[in-house]
Design a protein around this motif. Sequence first.
Motif, short mmCIF file in Angstrom:
data_model
loop_
_atom_site.label_atom_id
_atom_site.label_comp_id
_atom_site.label_asym_id
_atom_site.label_seq_id
_atom_site.Cartn_x
_atom_site.Cartn_y
_atom_site.Cartn_z
N VAL A 153 4.76 -11.20 -15.35
CA VAL A 153 4.50 -10.76 -13.97
C VAL A 153 3.01 -10.55 -13.70
O VAL A 153 2.64 -10.10 -12.62
CB VAL A 153 5.27 -9.46 -13.66
CG1 VAL A 153 6.76 -9.68 -13.75
CG2 VAL A 153 4.81 -8.34 -14.59
N LEU A 154 2.19 -10.88 -14.70
CA LEU A 154 0.75 -10.65 -14.53
C LEU A 154 0.15 -11.41 -13.34
O LEU A 154 -0.69 -10.86 -12.62
CB LEU A 154 0.01 -11.01 -15.82
CG LEU A 154 -1.51 -10.83 -15.79
CD1 LEU A 154 -1.88 -9.40 -15.40
CD2 LEU A 154 -2.12 -11.20 -17.14
N PRO A 155 0.54 -12.68 -13.09
CA PRO A 155 -0.04 -13.37 -11.91
C PRO A 155 0.21 -12.63 -10.61
O PRO A 155 -0.67 -12.54 -9.75
CB PRO A 155 0.64 -14.74 -11.93
CG PRO A 155 1.03 -14.95 -13.36
CD PRO A 155 1.39 -13.59 -13.88
N TYR A 156 1.44 -12.10 -10.45
CA TYR A 156 1.75 -11.37 -9.21
C TYR A 156 1.00 -10.05 -9.17
O TYR A 156 0.50 -9.63 -8.11
CB TYR A 156 3.26 -11.13 -9.13
CG TYR A 156 4.07 -12.38 -9.27
CD1 TYR A 156 4.21 -13.25 -8.20
CD2 TYR A 156 4.68 -12.70 -10.49
CE1 TYR A 156 4.96 -14.43 -8.33
CE2 TYR A 156 5.43 -13.86 -10.62
CZ TYR A 156 5.57 -14.72 -9.54
OH TYR A 156 6.29 -15.87 -9.68
N LEU A 157 0.91 -9.37 -10.31
CA LEU A 157 0.17 -8.12 -10.38
C LEU A 157 -1.31 -8.33 -10.11
O LEU A 157 -1.94 -7.56 -9.37
CB LEU A 157 0.38 -7.48 -11.75
CG LEU A 157 -0.15 -6.05 -11.95
CD1 LEU A 157 0.53 -5.09 -10.99
CD2 LEU A 157 0.06 -5.62 -13.39
N ALA A 158 -1.87 -9.39 -10.68
CA ALA A 158 -3.28 -9.69 -10.45
C ALA A 158 -3.54 -10.03 -9.00
O ALA A 158 -4.57 -9.63 -8.42
CB ALA A 158 -3.72 -10.84 -11.35
N ARG A 159 -2.60 -10.76 -8.38
CA ARG A 159 -2.80 -11.10 -6.97
C ARG A 159 -2.81 -9.85 -6.10
O ARG A 159 -3.64 -9.71 -5.19
CB ARG A 159 -1.68 -12.06 -6.53
CG ARG A 159 -1.74 -12.47 -5.05
CD ARG A 159 -3.03 -13.22 -4.72
NE ARG A 159 -3.25 -14.31 -5.62
CZ ARG A 159 -2.72 -15.53 -5.48
NH1 ARG A 159 -1.93 -15.78 -4.45
NH2 ARG A 159 -3.01 -16.49 -6.34
N GLY A 160 -1.91 -8.90 -6.36
CA GLY A 160 -1.88 -7.68 -5.57
C GLY A 160 -3.13 -6.84 -5.74
O GLY A 160 -3.71 -6.34 -4.76
N LEU A 161 -3.59 -6.67 -7.01
CA LEU A 161 -4.80 -5.90 -7.25
C LEU A 161 -6.02 -6.59 -6.66
O LEU A 161 -6.92 -5.94 -6.11
CB LEU A 161 -4.99 -5.68 -8.75
CG LEU A 161 -3.92 -4.83 -9.45
CD1 LEU A 161 -4.15 -4.82 -10.96
CD2 LEU A 161 -3.92 -3.40 -8.91
N ALA A 162 -6.08 -7.92 -6.76
CA ALA A 162 -7.21 -8.67 -6.21
C ALA A 162 -7.26 -8.57 -4.69
O ALA A 162 -8.35 -8.56 -4.09
CB ALA A 162 -7.15 -10.12 -6.65
N ASN A 163 -6.09 -8.49 -4.06
CA ASN A 163 -6.07 -8.34 -2.60
C ASN A 163 -6.68 -7.00 -2.17
O ASN A 163 -7.34 -6.90 -1.14
CB ASN A 163 -4.65 -8.46 -2.07
CG ASN A 163 -4.15 -9.89 -2.06
OD1 ASN A 163 -4.96 -10.83 -2.06
ND2 ASN A 163 -2.85 -10.07 -2.08
N VAL A 164 -6.45 -5.95 -2.97
CA VAL A 164 -7.10 -4.67 -2.68
C VAL A 164 -8.61 -4.80 -2.81
O VAL A 164 -9.38 -4.28 -1.99
CB VAL A 164 -6.55 -3.58 -3.62
CG1 VAL A 164 -7.28 -2.25 -3.38
CG2 VAL A 164 -5.06 -3.39 -3.42
N ASP A 165 -9.05 -5.51 -3.85
CA ASP A 165 -10.49 -5.75 -4.00
C ASP A 165 -11.05 -6.53 -2.82
O ASP A 165 -12.16 -6.25 -2.35
CB ASP A 165 -10.75 -6.50 -5.30
CG ASP A 165 -10.95 -5.55 -6.47
OD1 ASP A 165 -11.93 -4.80 -6.45
OD2 ASP A 165 -10.11 -5.57 -7.39
N ARG A 166 -10.31 -7.52 -2.38
CA ARG A 166 -10.77 -8.30 -1.22
C ARG A 166 -10.95 -7.40 0.00
O ARG A 166 -11.93 -7.53 0.75
CB ARG A 166 -9.78 -9.42 -0.91
CG ARG A 166 -9.73 -10.53 -1.95
CD ARG A 166 -8.79 -11.65 -1.51
NE ARG A 166 -8.79 -12.75 -2.46
CZ ARG A 166 -7.90 -12.89 -3.44
NH1 ARG A 166 -6.94 -11.98 -3.59
NH2 ARG A 166 -7.97 -13.92 -4.26
N ALA A 167 -9.99 -6.50 0.21
CA ALA A 167 -10.09 -5.59 1.36
C ALA A 167 -11.29 -4.66 1.23
O ALA A 167 -11.99 -4.39 2.22
CB ALA A 167 -8.80 -4.78 1.48
N MET A 168 -11.57 -4.19 0.02
CA MET A 168 -12.71 -3.30 -0.18
C MET A 168 -14.02 -4.02 0.05
O MET A 168 -14.96 -3.47 0.66
CB MET A 168 -12.66 -2.71 -1.59
CG MET A 168 -11.49 -1.78 -1.83
SD MET A 168 -11.37 -1.20 -3.54
CE MET A 168 -12.82 -0.18 -3.63
#
Length: 393
Positions: A153-168
């Motif tokens: 599930v790492l790809p999905y987890l990485a995508r979610g965390l990266a989206n938070v970084d994108r917003a920041m």
Amino acid sequence: MTAPRTAAGPADGTDRLPAIRPAYDPHTWKEIAYLLLNLPVAVFGFVYAVTTLSVGGALTITVVGLPLLALSLLGSRQLGKLERARARWLLGVRVEEPTPLPLARGGSPVQRLWMALKDPVGWRTLLYDLIRLPWGILTFCTVLASIFALWPVLPYLARGLANVDRAMVRGLLSPSDELERRIAELESDRGVVVDTAAADLRRIERDLHDGAQARLVNLAMGLGLAKEKLLEDPDSAASMVEEAHGEVKLALQELRDLARGIHPAVLTDRGLDAALSSVATRCTVPVKVTVDLAVRPAPAIEGIAYFTVSELLQNISKHSGARNASVDVWRADDRLLIQVRDDGRGGARLEGGSGMRGLSERLGAVDGLFVLDSPAGGPTVVTAELPWRDRTE
């Protein structure tokens, strides 16, 4: 009868299995790399922000405190630039670079210091560095643990965390849209002001060269010929002097008109009411002028209002075919409002050759507003707004 399926696939090419591809594509690896780099980058940014704010803040009671804090803000701008580059390369986030500080045009050292201290981009970058440390620790530990324990599930987890970084990144490291828009408008307006001033200088030079200067040259030549004939042919000399006298009157009239076009004396002496009434008498259409101002605005605003009305009345004389016109000037809060109305044929457009476009650009250059309402068949109503500035005399 259907064709038998084989190990190589169906005979007709339908119902083919999807192509084999890796579960971790390059885009996912980039997101994982970004999340793992969050910790060292966040530690460096946090240490920089805390050190500069604490040292600079503590030293503000000394001479070096504020310059040190200003240099720290300039340095935070560079950290923000590196973070935007990292997000652009690994996350695909396209964030515009903020406008550089115009320190070279900042004037005195104190003005440049104040410009750096109130830089919103530098302060937002410091805020970004302060709040990134907990997030950097969380993302680093989560991704590192998921590589060994939760890799499906790492790809999905990485995508979610990266989206938070994108917003920041977009929220704190992107330039303010309103501020950048305003800067672009002011730069454009500055170009309009420069072009308008250059055009006015060329017009004045042309009018002097083709008008008064040419008449004065003819006057000098006529007086020279009259001087030569003064003794041998007094009658011809007297006639030449009479013609020269007429040329002097015409040259003086042209110089007065030119001076009135630069800045009329009646505007300086008596204000908008008298100046607009004077220009209305030169219009070929009867014009009713109403000026309701308790006090006079600043000379620059007064001059722009005068020349705006003057140009509009010239357009009415040349193009409208109107029988009556009116000019109303009044103040509403911090704005000077001008409305020019005529009952002519209408159909005026900003894109036409009546000078409306130039008026709109000139008013926009001083944070003004120009609205044209001219349906076919009339009437034509032009409303102009200028910022009110009090007269300092």
